[in-house]
Structure formats: C-alpha cells, structure tokens
Design an enzyme around this catalytic site. Structure first.
Site, PDB file in Angstrom:
ATOM      1  N   CYS A 170      38.269  39.058  35.328  1.00  0.00           N
ATOM      2  CA  CYS A 170      39.739  39.135  35.255  1.00  0.00           C
ATOM      3  C   CYS A 170      40.421  37.789  35.399  1.00  0.00           C
ATOM      4  O   CYS A 170      41.013  37.280  34.463  1.00  0.00           O
ATOM      5  CB  CYS A 170      40.253  40.039  36.376  1.00  0.00           C
ATOM      6  SG  CYS A 170      39.609  41.659  36.336  1.00  0.00           S
TER       7      CYS A 170
HETATM    8  N1  SAJ Z   1      38.925  33.427  44.566  1.00  0.00           N
HETATM    9  C1  SAJ Z   1      39.219  32.185  45.092  1.00  0.00           C
HETATM   10  N2  SAJ Z   1      40.234  32.077  45.987  1.00  0.00           N
HETATM   11  C2  SAJ Z   1      40.975  33.175  46.355  1.00  0.00           C
HETATM   12  C3  SAJ Z   1      40.665  34.426  45.800  1.00  0.00           C
HETATM   13  C4  SAJ Z   1      39.636  34.542  44.909  1.00  0.00           C
HETATM   14  O1  SAJ Z   1      38.569  31.192  44.774  1.00  0.00           O
HETATM   15  O2  SAJ Z   1      41.873  33.022  47.182  1.00  0.00           O
HETATM   16  C5  SAJ Z   1      37.856  33.535  43.582  1.00  0.00           C
HETATM   17  C6  SAJ Z   1      36.769  34.513  43.968  1.00  0.00           C
HETATM   18  O3  SAJ Z   1      35.732  33.854  44.678  1.00  0.00           O
HETATM   19  C7  SAJ Z   1      36.268  34.976  42.604  1.00  0.00           C
HETATM   20  C8  SAJ Z   1      37.520  34.928  41.740  1.00  0.00           C
HETATM   21  O4  SAJ Z   1      38.440  34.056  42.397  1.00  0.00           O
HETATM   22  O5  SAJ Z   1      35.323  34.086  42.075  1.00  0.00           O
HETATM   23  C9  SAJ Z   1      38.168  36.285  41.535  1.00  0.00           C
HETATM   24  O6  SAJ Z   1      38.356  36.817  42.817  1.00  0.00           O
HETATM   25  P1  SAJ Z   1      39.136  38.237  43.021  1.00  0.00           P
HETATM   26  O7  SAJ Z   1      39.148  38.569  44.441  1.00  0.00           O
HETATM   27  O8  SAJ Z   1      40.419  38.172  42.300  1.00  0.00           O
HETATM   28  O9  SAJ Z   1      38.100  39.206  42.363  1.00  0.00           O
HETATM   29  P2  SAJ Z   1      38.186  40.042  41.068  1.00  0.00           P
HETATM   30  O10 SAJ Z   1      37.994  39.288  39.818  1.00  0.00           O
HETATM   31  O11 SAJ Z   1      37.274  41.189  41.295  1.00  0.00           O
HETATM   32  O12 SAJ Z   1      39.694  40.490  41.068  1.00  0.00           O
HETATM   33  C10 SAJ Z   1      40.033  41.811  41.109  1.00  0.00           C
HETATM   34  C11 SAJ Z   1      41.021  41.854  40.024  1.00  0.00           C
HETATM   35  N3  SAJ Z   1      41.193  43.192  39.545  1.00  0.00           N
HETATM   36  C12 SAJ Z   1      41.640  43.359  38.291  1.00  0.00           C
HETATM   37  O13 SAJ Z   1      42.036  42.485  37.604  1.00  0.00           O
HETATM   38  C13 SAJ Z   1      41.640  44.701  37.763  1.00  0.00           C
HETATM   39  C14 SAJ Z   1      42.358  41.294  40.465  1.00  0.00           C
HETATM   40  O14 SAJ Z   1      43.428  41.848  39.707  1.00  0.00           O
HETATM   41  C15 SAJ Z   1      42.721  41.608  41.863  1.00  0.00           C
HETATM   42  O15 SAJ Z   1      43.825  40.775  42.222  1.00  0.00           O
HETATM   43  C16 SAJ Z   1      41.589  41.322  42.806  1.00  0.00           C
HETATM   44  O16 SAJ Z   1      40.521  42.159  42.371  1.00  0.00           O
HETATM   45  C17 SAJ Z   1      41.955  41.633  44.244  1.00  0.00           C
HETATM   46  O17 SAJ Z   1      41.159  41.290  45.088  1.00  0.00           O
HETATM   47  O18 SAJ Z   1      43.026  42.185  44.472  1.00  0.00           O
END
Ligand code: SAJ
Length: 426
Positions: free
Chosen positions: A269
């Site tokens: 995403c």
């Molecule tokens: N990450 C960072 N710093 C942060 C948060 C995340 O580096 O502060 C990195 C994570 O390590 C990862 C990537 O970003 O590599 C994505 O992290 P994520 O927590 O957003 O994980 P996702 O991709 O599973 O995001 C999902 C997404 N869901 C959908 O798009 C349907 C996103 O919309 C949500 O915001 C997220 O879950 C959530 O945690 O809410």
C-alpha cells in the site's frame, strides 16, 4: 426496469440470499468472503491458482492473517465455495466484489492488468440488475473507466480496502468502510449490503471518485509523513539528538500524529498507492512535489542505513540481518526495503546471513541470500523488528557486537553500540 431490478436485488441482500462472487481471495478478499459466508450469504470465491483452490477447499488458510483460520474451516464447502475464475463460473452471481492486486511495476508505473482482466470477463456476461463493487485500490476515475461502460443496466460502486495485515485489533468487521456509487441506487445497495456484515460505520461519499481519492489521501498522507520523519531522523543523527525522544515529546501536541523513521517503507500500500495519484496528477498537469519527495526519501532509507554499516564494518566480521519482511510480525516480502538493503550489502561484497522467524532456511536461500541462525555475531543489522527479537537478541549480541538498528528497536545500549535511524546508543 432499473427500479424493479433494484428492488429485487435489495430484497435478496436483506434476505441474505444474494449470490456474492468475491474475485481474488488474498488478504482482502478472503476475510471479506468469509465474513459474508458467516452471515449466511452464498459466497463463491474466484481465483486463478489451482493449488490455492485445493488448499482453500481443504480449509488451509493461504494468507498470513491467522485470525481467519477457524472461520474459514467453518464456512468452506458450505456457504463459501471456491472456484477457478472463468466467464461461465462467474456468470450466475448477483454481486461481484473485486479484490485483486493493483501494484506498480519496477519503474513505479501503476499496473491495472489484474483489474482489467476481471473487467474483460464481466463485459462478456449479462449484468442486468447486478452490482459490481471495486475494492482494489485505484486512482480516481479508474473504477468508472474500467467497470463503467459495460452493456446493460447494472449497479456500480467502490469501497477501497483498508486491511492492515497483522493487526489483531483492526479487521474487516470493524474498520470503517468508505463507499461511493455510480448513482444513488448503487450507493444504497452497497450501504445496505455492508451494513448486514460490518460492526462499524459505512461512510457514504458523493461519488466513486471521492471514495477512490479518500483512499489515495489516507495512504499518501502516511507515506509523506514517514518521509518527513525519515528526514528529521537524518538531521537528528547529525545533531546527536535522539529522534524517539523528540517524537515522544512532540506527541504531547494534540495535532501531531507520530510516525517513525526506519530502514524504509514496504508493503502493498504505502510505497505503492501514491504512485497512482501521481499518475493522475500528471494527466491533470498538477504538480505534487511533496508526494514525490516523500516517496523518494523513503526509497533512500536502505542506502542511509547502509552508510552506517560501511562506517562500522571491518573485513572478516560476521554479519547477520535479522528480519527481511516489510513490517513486524507479518510474513510478507512485498516491496520490503530490507531486500533492497540486502542487495546493497551484496553489491559491497560484504558477506552476510539473513534470519527471519517467518521463513525457513530454504526460503531465505530461494531469495538469493545465505540463511543465518540465532547465534553470536560481530554485526547485527535489524531489518524487521519482529516480536521474536525479544527472546533472540541475547543469543545474538555479545559484548563485541555492533548493532545497526534499522527499526530503532533497542531502547538501551546492547553490545558495543547501537546505531539506529536518528539515534545512537553508546
Ligand atoms: N513504516 C515506517 N514508519 C511508520 C509506519 C510504517 O517506516 O511510522 C513502514 C513499515 O515498516 C512498513 C511500511 O511503512 O514497511 C508500511 O507500514 P504500515 O503500518 O502502513 O503497513 P501496511 O502497508 O500494512 O499498511 C496498512 C495499510 N492498509 C491499507 O492500505 C489497506 C495502511 O492503509 C494503513 O494505514 C496501515 O495498514 C495501518 O497500520 O493503519
């Protein structure tokens, strides 16, 4: 005709005998299909892969989200059937819910191939009075362009998926659902359909495009803010200020939403969706430099962490990369920044091993990396801050171990020193 068909479908939805076809049974489609089946709807999941069909029919959950394991066993073969997709096999459904991937190519070009192949099948069947729902993440106007021009009178809506893989508290049932419709009838049908199965609000917006744009905004917001904190972390490093201390302090401000720096941004995403909005912006001659810079900042983090390795690595050191997946406690490699990082290690001819509790040695080998194990090393690089680190780190870190902490996992010094992203523990 349309009103009569609307009334007929509405009754089927309320009586829970509307036949629902879920196209794509991945981390989005499978939980959704199971939820509809649990509520008594006759659901057919359509996939392309024969092996996955056999696994599902035997009750084996193919996605990493273990929370659906039990429910799958309860409904499979009964209210939930699974079939290989074909023009015939999908033709007798009343409602089509499309949950196929919308990735980007290597050069970040949006790839709608899976979506368009579903549209081609739908264009060949009688859609009179049926409802098409697009859950796949796309830029505004895509649902209308791809699914809006078939023959016959049918209903069209969209509801961009919001699944958060690995999140035990947020799931299909309790994540608010944003929905948009081609017209009011389509919107009303989808609102009532989701109200039958969700335990949370169904958020109606005024158009397909508003729903598509909402999804783009929520994920681009996240990508850009991660890019911002990654930039701050680089400055914090130079200023010898602890970025986590700063984030904690800033979080006391009601309007500050914390994001955390790290080795990079992966998943299906956050690093992907903003490229869909950038493609639309380009078509509309609108510049979005903040979005572009935020994405590039994140894409540069593996190289930034690599710089910390090069400052501390000495020839002959044993090196272990702990965690290869894109985020903690999720067995998913899609767009993982750690695989990018590992390729940079290899380019520098630094010998290293990879250990990830979610993969066996043979899996690590098939990724092209040397499998490692939980034992003392000279340099430990944290790629993913899996929960298993809590028990493993003492086995890996000796008094002379240097830690490159790509996820700022450690809160106090271990080994010789901990070089994090925006913080150093010595
Ligand atoms: N990450 C960072 N710093 C942060 C948060 C995340 O580096 O502060 C990195 C994570 O390590 C990862 C990537 O970003 O590599 C994505 O992290 P994520 O927590 O957003 O994980 P996702 O991709 O599973 O995001 C999902 C997404 N869901 C959908 O798009 C349907 C996103 O919309 C949500 O915001 C997220 O879950 C959530 O945690 O809410």
């Amino acid at each position: 005709m349309k009103n009569k068909k609307f009334d007929e479908l509405l009754i089927k939805i309320k009586n829970k005998d509307a036949k629902i076809g879920v196209i794509g049974l991945g981390y989005v489609g499978l939980p959704l299909a199971i939820l509809f089946a649990k509520h008594g709807y006759p659901v057919t999941g359509f996939i392309r892969n024969e092996k996955k069909l056999q696994d599902l029919q035997s009750g084996k959950n193919p996605i990493s989200d273990s929370t659906v394991d039990e429910d799958l066993k309860k409904v499979i073969g009964d209210k939930l059937q699974v079939n290989i997709i074909s023009n015939d096999s999908i033709s007798n459904q009343d409602i089509f819910i499309i949950c196929v991937p919308t990735p980007v190519s290597e050069d970040k070009i949006p790839d709608l191939a899976d979506l368009k192949s579903v549209a081609l099948r739908l264009s060949k069947i009688d859609l009179l009075g049926k409802l098409i729902v697009n859950e796949s993440t796309v830029a505004p106007f895509t649902t209308r362009e791809v699914f809006g021009n078939f023959n016959g009178d049918y209903f069209l809506a969209c509801s961009p998926e919001r699944i958060d893989p690995g999140n035990k508290s947020k799931n299909t049932e309790n994540i608010p659902k944003v929905i948009g419709g081609k017209d009011n009838r389509s919107l009303e049908l989808l609102e009532i359909l989701y109200q039958q199965i969700l335990k949370t609000e169904v958020v109606k917006v005024s158009s397909l495009e508003a729903a598509e744009m909402a999804k783009m905004l929520e994920n681009t917001y996240r990508a850009v803010n991660i890019g911002l904190i990654n930039e701050f972390a680089k400055l914090a490093d130079e200023c010898k200020i602890d970025i986590l201390e700063v984030i904690k302090a800033a979080s006391t401000k009601w309007s500050f939403h914390a994001h955390y720096p790290g080795i990079g941004v992966g998943g299906h995403c956050i690093p992907v969706d903003p490229y869909y909005i950038l493609e639309l912006a380009k078509k509309k001659n609108v510049l979005m430099p903040i979005v572009e810079k935020g994405l590039h900042e994140n894409e540069g983090m593996p190289k930034f962490v690599m710089g910390k390795v090069l400052k501390n690595y000495k020839k002959g050191m044993s090196v272990l990369v702990y965690g290869i997946t894109y985020k903690r406690d999720v067995a998913d490699l899609r767009e993982s920044p750690v695989t990018v990082f590992c390729r940079k290690l290899a380019e520098k001819n630094i010998p290293f091993c990879v250990y990830d509790p979610f993969f066996e040695k043979k899996d690590i080998k098939s990724m092209g990396f040397e499998p490692g194990s939980v034992k003392k090393v000279d340099m430990l690089i944290i790629g993913t801050n899996h929960s298993s680190l809590l028990k493993d780190y003492v086995e890996i870190i000796g008094d002379n171990t240097i830690v490159i902490d790509g996820r700022n996992y450690f809160v106090q010094k271990v080994g010789i020193a901990v070089y994090g992203v925006g913080r150093t523990l010595v």
